[in-house]
Write a protein that holds these residues in place. Structure first.
Motif, PDB file in Angstrom:
ATOM      1  N   ASP A 202      93.667 109.262  14.536  1.00  0.00           N
ATOM      2  CA  ASP A 202      93.700 108.653  13.514  1.00  0.00           C
ATOM      3  C   ASP A 202      92.497 108.754  12.390  1.00  0.00           C
ATOM      4  N   GLY A 203      92.365 110.102  12.454  1.00  0.00           N
ATOM      5  CA  GLY A 203      91.171 110.685  11.458  1.00  0.00           C
ATOM      6  C   GLY A 203      90.356 111.205  12.078  1.00  0.00           C
ATOM      7  N   GLU A 204      89.505 112.158  11.283  1.00  0.00           N
ATOM      8  CA  GLU A 204      88.457 112.880  11.830  1.00  0.00           C
ATOM      9  C   GLU A 204      87.011 112.203  11.777  1.00  0.00           C
ATOM     10  N   ILE A 205      85.947 112.365  12.419  1.00  0.00           N
ATOM     11  CA  ILE A 205      84.731 111.812  12.427  1.00  0.00           C
ATOM     12  C   ILE A 205      84.204 112.381  11.114  1.00  0.00           C
ATOM     13  N   LYS A 206      84.350 113.555  10.888  1.00  0.00           N
ATOM     14  CA  LYS A 206      83.567 114.358   9.953  1.00  0.00           C
ATOM     15  C   LYS A 206      84.029 113.792   8.345  1.00  0.00           C
ATOM     16  N   ASP A 207      85.467 113.241   8.225  1.00  0.00           N
ATOM     17  CA  ASP A 207      85.660 112.580   7.165  1.00  0.00           C
ATOM     18  C   ASP A 207      85.123 111.225   6.763  1.00  0.00           C
ATOM     19  N   ALA A 208      85.219 110.455   8.254  1.00  0.00           N
ATOM     20  CA  ALA A 208      84.562 109.438   8.083  1.00  0.00           C
ATOM     21  C   ALA A 208      83.082 109.190   7.552  1.00  0.00           C
ATOM     22  N   LYS A 209      82.276 110.333   8.287  1.00  0.00           N
ATOM     23  CA  LYS A 209      80.905 110.398   7.755  1.00  0.00           C
ATOM     24  C   LYS A 209      80.854 110.853   6.258  1.00  0.00           C
ATOM     25  N   GLN A 210      81.767 111.508   5.708  1.00  0.00           N
ATOM     26  CA  GLN A 210      81.877 111.903   4.450  1.00  0.00           C
ATOM     27  C   GLN A 210      82.060 110.607   3.511  1.00  0.00           C
ATOM     28  N   ASP A 211      82.982 109.770   3.812  1.00  0.00           N
ATOM     29  CA  ASP A 211      83.349 108.696   3.130  1.00  0.00           C
ATOM     30  C   ASP A 211      82.460 107.458   3.151  1.00  0.00           C
ATOM     31  N   LEU A 212      81.739 107.216   4.151  1.00  0.00           N
ATOM     32  CA  LEU A 212      81.094 105.750   4.428  1.00  0.00           C
ATOM     33  C   LEU A 212      79.463 106.228   4.255  1.00  0.00           C
ATOM     34  N   LEU A 213      79.005 105.083   4.112  1.00  0.00           N
ATOM     35  CA  LEU A 213      77.272 105.285   4.052  1.00  0.00           C
ATOM     36  C   LEU A 213      76.786 105.503   5.599  1.00  0.00           C
ATOM     37  N   ALA A 214      75.614 106.027   5.329  1.00  0.00           N
ATOM     38  CA  ALA A 214      74.753 106.523   6.482  1.00  0.00           C
ATOM     39  C   ALA A 214      74.694 105.665   7.661  1.00  0.00           C
ATOM     40  N   ASP A 215      74.574 104.234   7.211  1.00  0.00           N
ATOM     41  CA  ASP A 215      74.271 103.264   8.400  1.00  0.00           C
ATOM     42  C   ASP A 215      75.540 102.518   8.700  1.00  0.00           C
ATOM     43  N   GLN A 216      76.795 102.899   8.282  1.00  0.00           N
ATOM     44  CA  GLN A 216      78.096 102.357   8.728  1.00  0.00           C
ATOM     45  C   GLN A 216      78.389 102.914  10.247  1.00  0.00           C
ATOM     46  N   ILE A 217      78.867 102.236  11.041  1.00  0.00           N
ATOM     47  CA  ILE A 217      79.195 102.658  12.524  1.00  0.00           C
ATOM     48  C   ILE A 217      80.432 103.335  12.389  1.00  0.00           C
ATOM     49  N   ILE A 218      80.412 104.509  13.220  1.00  0.00           N
ATOM     50  CA  ILE A 218      81.822 105.220  13.548  1.00  0.00           C
ATOM     51  C   ILE A 218      82.048 105.138  14.786  1.00  0.00           C
ATOM     52  N   GLY A 219      83.036 104.594  15.230  1.00  0.00           N
ATOM     53  CA  GLY A 219      83.318 104.768  16.709  1.00  0.00           C
ATOM     54  C   GLY A 219      84.666 105.804  17.050  1.00  0.00           C
ATOM     55  N   ARG A 220      84.841 106.225  18.231  1.00  0.00           N
ATOM     56  CA  ARG A 220      85.966 107.062  18.383  1.00  0.00           C
ATOM     57  C   ARG A 220      86.563 106.863  19.758  1.00  0.00           C
ATOM     58  N   THR A 221      87.852 106.548  20.207  1.00  0.00           N
ATOM     59  CA  THR A 221      88.504 106.519  21.311  1.00  0.00           C
ATOM     60  C   THR A 221      88.288 107.530  22.080  1.00  0.00           C
ATOM     61  N   CYS A 222      87.981 107.671  23.252  1.00  0.00           N
ATOM     62  CA  CYS A 222      87.808 108.692  24.212  1.00  0.00           C
ATOM     63  C   CYS A 222      88.593 108.756  25.773  1.00  0.00           C
ATOM     64  N   HIS A 223      89.193 107.506  25.861  1.00  0.00           N
ATOM     65  CA  HIS A 223      90.113 107.356  26.970  1.00  0.00           C
ATOM     66  C   HIS A 223      89.176 107.411  28.221  1.00  0.00           C
ATOM     67  N   GLY A 224      89.639 108.120  29.066  1.00  0.00           N
ATOM     68  CA  GLY A 224      88.630 108.517  30.253  1.00  0.00           C
ATOM     69  C   GLY A 224      88.357 110.077  30.230  1.00  0.00           C
ATOM     70  N   ASN A 225      88.397 110.458  29.174  1.00  0.00           N
ATOM     71  CA  ASN A 225      87.966 112.205  28.817  1.00  0.00           C
ATOM     72  C   ASN A 225      86.726 112.241  28.579  1.00  0.00           C
ATOM     73  N   VAL A 226      85.739 112.928  29.284  1.00  0.00           N
ATOM     74  CA  VAL A 226      84.477 113.257  29.120  1.00  0.00           C
ATOM     75  C   VAL A 226      84.298 114.321  28.050  1.00  0.00           C
ATOM     76  N   GLU A 227      85.198 115.108  28.021  1.00  0.00           N
ATOM     77  CA  GLU A 227      85.158 116.221  27.098  1.00  0.00           C
ATOM     78  C   GLU A 227      85.232 115.671  25.820  1.00  0.00           C
ATOM     79  N   LEU A 228      85.987 114.681  25.540  1.00  0.00           N
ATOM     80  CA  LEU A 228      86.386 113.805  24.256  1.00  0.00           C
ATOM     81  C   LEU A 228      84.739 113.071  23.898  1.00  0.00           C
ATOM     82  N   VAL A 229      84.338 112.782  25.041  1.00  0.00           N
ATOM     83  CA  VAL A 229      83.054 111.940  24.600  1.00  0.00           C
ATOM     84  C   VAL A 229      82.044 113.010  24.094  1.00  0.00           C
TER      85      VAL A 229
END
Length: 222
Positions: free
Chosen positions: A98-125
């Motif tokens: 549902d989108g890339e973290i880099k795009d969220a960082k570009q579009d949102l203010l620096a103090d806005q929270i960005i979360g990521r679903t990682c299920h049980g995968n430590v590599e995704l974390v």
């Protein structure tokens, strides 16, 4: 400081909306937020989005919820929608598709929270950390009524996730009674939907208080 005196801070209670009719949802949220125990709020309204003109409905709902949360100094994230988050001046939570973290960082203010679903995968974390997410969400911790098909992860996966240098959120089937099974882990957020939001309106505040009591007992000597 001796090893025995090291204390694990309690996580914050992270509330997610459910699919109640909006007027009821709003009253439930106000009851929860008024307790002062909610540390983060996610707006997730899948059924609203499926309606004709769902985007417009969601914007209006999210605008009102964000204003309510602001009145109680509770930060907000929108589920999966970077553009809506930017429009409302709030954070975002992104699933893997549902989108890339880099795009969220570009579009949102620096103090806005960005979360990521990682299920049980430590590599995704690890990937979420490298990309600059604010937190990584792991779960389901227990069987969940919200996502009954979600795979349940092991305690070792959580332990590994906690060691990746990024704030960790746990989600999935969590209650004020079973959260004790995770006590002592350095978790930043405990995400809850049904255990609070599926209750009748008049029971919301008491349940939030029970959650706070459970989390107050979290900190134990390492």
């Amino acid at each position: 400081m001796t090893q025995a005196s090291i204390i694990t801070p309690a996580p914050k209670l992270y509330l997610l909306t459910n699919d109640d009719e909006f007027a009821l949802l709003y009253r439930k949220l106000e009851a929860a937020l008024a307790t002062g125990f909610i540390g983060l709020l996610q707006i997730r309204r899948k059924q609203v989005l499926s309606l004709p003109d769902g985007d417009a409905h969601l914007y209006e709902e999210a605008r009102q919820i964000a204003e309510l949360a602001k009145a109680y100094n509770v930060p907000v994230v929108i589920n999966d929608d970077i553009k809506l988050a930017a429009k409302l001046g709030v954070g975002v939570h992104l699933g893997q598709e549902d989108g890339e973290i880099k795009d969220a960082k570009q579009d949102l203010l620096a103090d806005q929270i960005i979360g990521r679903t990682c299920h049980g995968n430590v590599e995704l974390v690890k990937g979420a950390h490298a990309a600059g997410a604010s937190y990584a969400a792991m779960g389901a911790v227990f069987a969940s009524t919200t996502k009954p098909k979600a795979a349940v992860i092991s305690r070792q996966q959580l332990v590994d996730g906690c060691q990746q240098g990024i704030a960790l959120c746990v989600i999935g089937g969590l209650t004020a009674e079973n959260i004790v099974e995770l006590a002592g882990l350095p978790i930043a957020y405990v995400a809850v939907v049904g255990d609070i939001m599926d209750l009748p309106e008049h029971k919301i505040a008491k349940r939030c208080q029970q959650w706070q009591q459970a989390l107050n007992e979290w900190s134990t000597p390492a």
